[in-house]
Write an enzyme that holds these catalytic residues in place. Structure first.
Site, mmCIF file in Angstrom:
data_model
loop_
_atom_site.group_PDB
_atom_site.id
_atom_site.type_symbol
_atom_site.label_atom_id
_atom_site.label_comp_id
_atom_site.label_asym_id
_atom_site.label_seq_id
_atom_site.Cartn_x
_atom_site.Cartn_y
_atom_site.Cartn_z
ATOM 1 N N GLU A 15 18.525 10.959 4.634
ATOM 2 C CA GLU A 15 17.876 11.711 4.063
ATOM 3 C C GLU A 15 16.303 11.265 4.608
ATOM 4 O O GLU A 15 16.579 11.123 6.381
ATOM 5 C CB GLU A 15 17.742 10.493 3.516
ATOM 6 C CG GLU A 15 18.579 10.346 1.642
ATOM 7 C CD GLU A 15 17.276 11.762 1.003
ATOM 8 O OE1 GLU A 15 16.858 12.492 1.421
ATOM 9 O OE2 GLU A 15 18.240 11.926 -0.288
ATOM 10 N N ASN A 100 11.775 5.914 -1.678
ATOM 11 C CA ASN A 100 12.764 7.343 -1.500
ATOM 12 C C ASN A 100 12.329 8.863 -0.528
ATOM 13 O O ASN A 100 11.583 7.929 0.458
ATOM 14 C CB ASN A 100 13.647 7.797 -2.969
ATOM 15 C CG ASN A 100 15.427 9.095 -2.925
ATOM 16 O OD1 ASN A 100 15.123 8.051 -1.595
ATOM 17 N ND2 ASN A 100 14.253 9.981 -3.360
ATOM 18 N N ASP A 118 19.517 1.333 -6.555
ATOM 19 C CA ASP A 118 21.172 1.415 -6.830
ATOM 20 C C ASP A 118 20.709 3.342 -7.737
ATOM 21 O O ASP A 118 22.159 3.470 -7.614
ATOM 22 C CB ASP A 118 22.187 1.300 -7.193
ATOM 23 C CG ASP A 118 22.102 -0.088 -6.650
ATOM 24 O OD1 ASP A 118 22.095 -0.127 -5.457
ATOM 25 O OD2 ASP A 118 23.018 -1.633 -7.092
ATOM 26 N N ASP A 201 17.309 17.647 -4.378
ATOM 27 C CA ASP A 201 16.467 16.192 -3.962
ATOM 28 C C ASP A 201 15.865 16.902 -3.160
ATOM 29 O O ASP A 201 14.787 16.701 -3.405
ATOM 30 C CB ASP A 201 18.179 16.135 -2.844
ATOM 31 C CG ASP A 201 18.499 14.394 -2.894
ATOM 32 O OD1 ASP A 201 17.486 14.081 -1.941
ATOM 33 O OD2 ASP A 201 19.687 13.873 -2.094
#
EC number: 3.1.1.17
Length: 296
Positions: A15, A100, A118, A201
């Site tokens: 990522e 994130n 999670d 995303d």
């Protein structure tokens, strides 16, 4: 255009790619094999900095090294001494949240958001996360609450608009942005996606102001004009599980794309063995805006 594999050894959940123009290397993270990676496309060498907690994103630091948003803290990384130093912590009321995606604005502030633990891997905790800004004096301000999976960020070429993705809103939102104070206002949706086929995303922006958005589950990165909502093109990959993208290379004309193999069955992994690899797209005919360093 040409799509090839840049880093062939697959990660678990790669990522947050970010091109470091000072060293001409690509930074990215692996959330599930927790580490920060620094890859040199000329030599092929990769430096892996192992982490004790899950890193969501990494950016270069103007004074040297890098800064990572990991777990519930912002921390600096010294690749030479292998030292990790906490700069600030967030979500004291929700210690199981994890950072994130994120990146820096043109003033050198580091923006990153959290999600419920999670939630990126199939167990969603709706509205548990927030979007934070680490200012250059190392103070942290919460810009948004009620976020499910805080994800892609980008700023318009003139820095007057901030674009933002909360993946479970299945949209790209825009804010009017005051660069002098780091304040986003007037939130509105500029793009929406079909939840049945595509989860927005990570994303980046080119010098023409068009967004490049990685669509998890549909195996593509789409270029979209945020002013009209028009899709200009789509780049397909040999995996359905692309996660994020950035422009890199000395001329910022290579699109680097990360991917994941999380929640794939053995059969799916066999069918798409390149899942988890980092890809590169060349001959696009566009250039990206440079990624910004943290100035604190």
């Amino acid at each position: 255009m040409s799509v090839t594999v840049a880093i062939a050894e697959p990660g678990q959940h790669t990522e947050g790619p970010h091109w470091d123009h000072r060293t001409n290397t690509l930074l990215y993270v692996d959330l599930l094999d927790p580490c920060v990676c620094r890859w040199d496309p000329v030599t092929g060498e990769r430096d892996t900095f192992k982490m004790a907690c899950s890193p969501g994103c990494v950016v270069p630091r103007e004074s040297g090294g890098a800064v990572v948003a990991a777990g519930t803290r912002f921390a600096s990384i010294d690749f030479r001494t292998r030292r990790l130093t906490t700069l600030a912590e967030v979500n004291h009321d929700k210690p199981t949240n994890i950072f994130n995606d994120g990146k820096c604005d043109a003033a050198g502030r580091f923006w990153s958001g959290t999600m419920g633990k999670d939630s990126a891997f199939g167990k969603f905790e709706f509205g548990a996360g927030s979007l934070f800004c680490l200012h250059t004096d190392r103070t942290v301000k919460k810009a948004l609450g009620g976020v499910s999976i805080s994800n892609g960020l980008a700023w318009s070429p003139d820095n007057s608009v901030m674009y933002y993705i909360d993946s479970l809103q299945f949209s790209v939102d825009a804010f009017d942005y005051d660069l002098s104070t780091g304040t986003p206002t007037n939130r509105r949706k500029v793009l929406t996606f079909d939840p049945a086929t595509s989860v927005p995303d990570g994303m980046t922006i080119d010098t023409d102001g068009n967004l490049w958005i990685a669509l998890l589950n549909s195996g593509q990165v789409v270029q979209v004009d945020p002013n009209t909502g028009t899709q200009l093109r789509a780049v397909k990959f040999p995996t359905d599980r692309v996660t994020s993208c950035c422009f890199g290379g000395p001329d910022l004309d290579v699109l680097y794309v990360t991917s994941t193999r999380v929640n794939m069955s053995a059969e799916q992994t066999l069918q798409q063995p390149l899942s988890g690899c980092v890809f590169q797209v060349t001959e696009l005919g566009v250039r990206g805006s440079p990624g910004m360093d943290f100035r604190g």
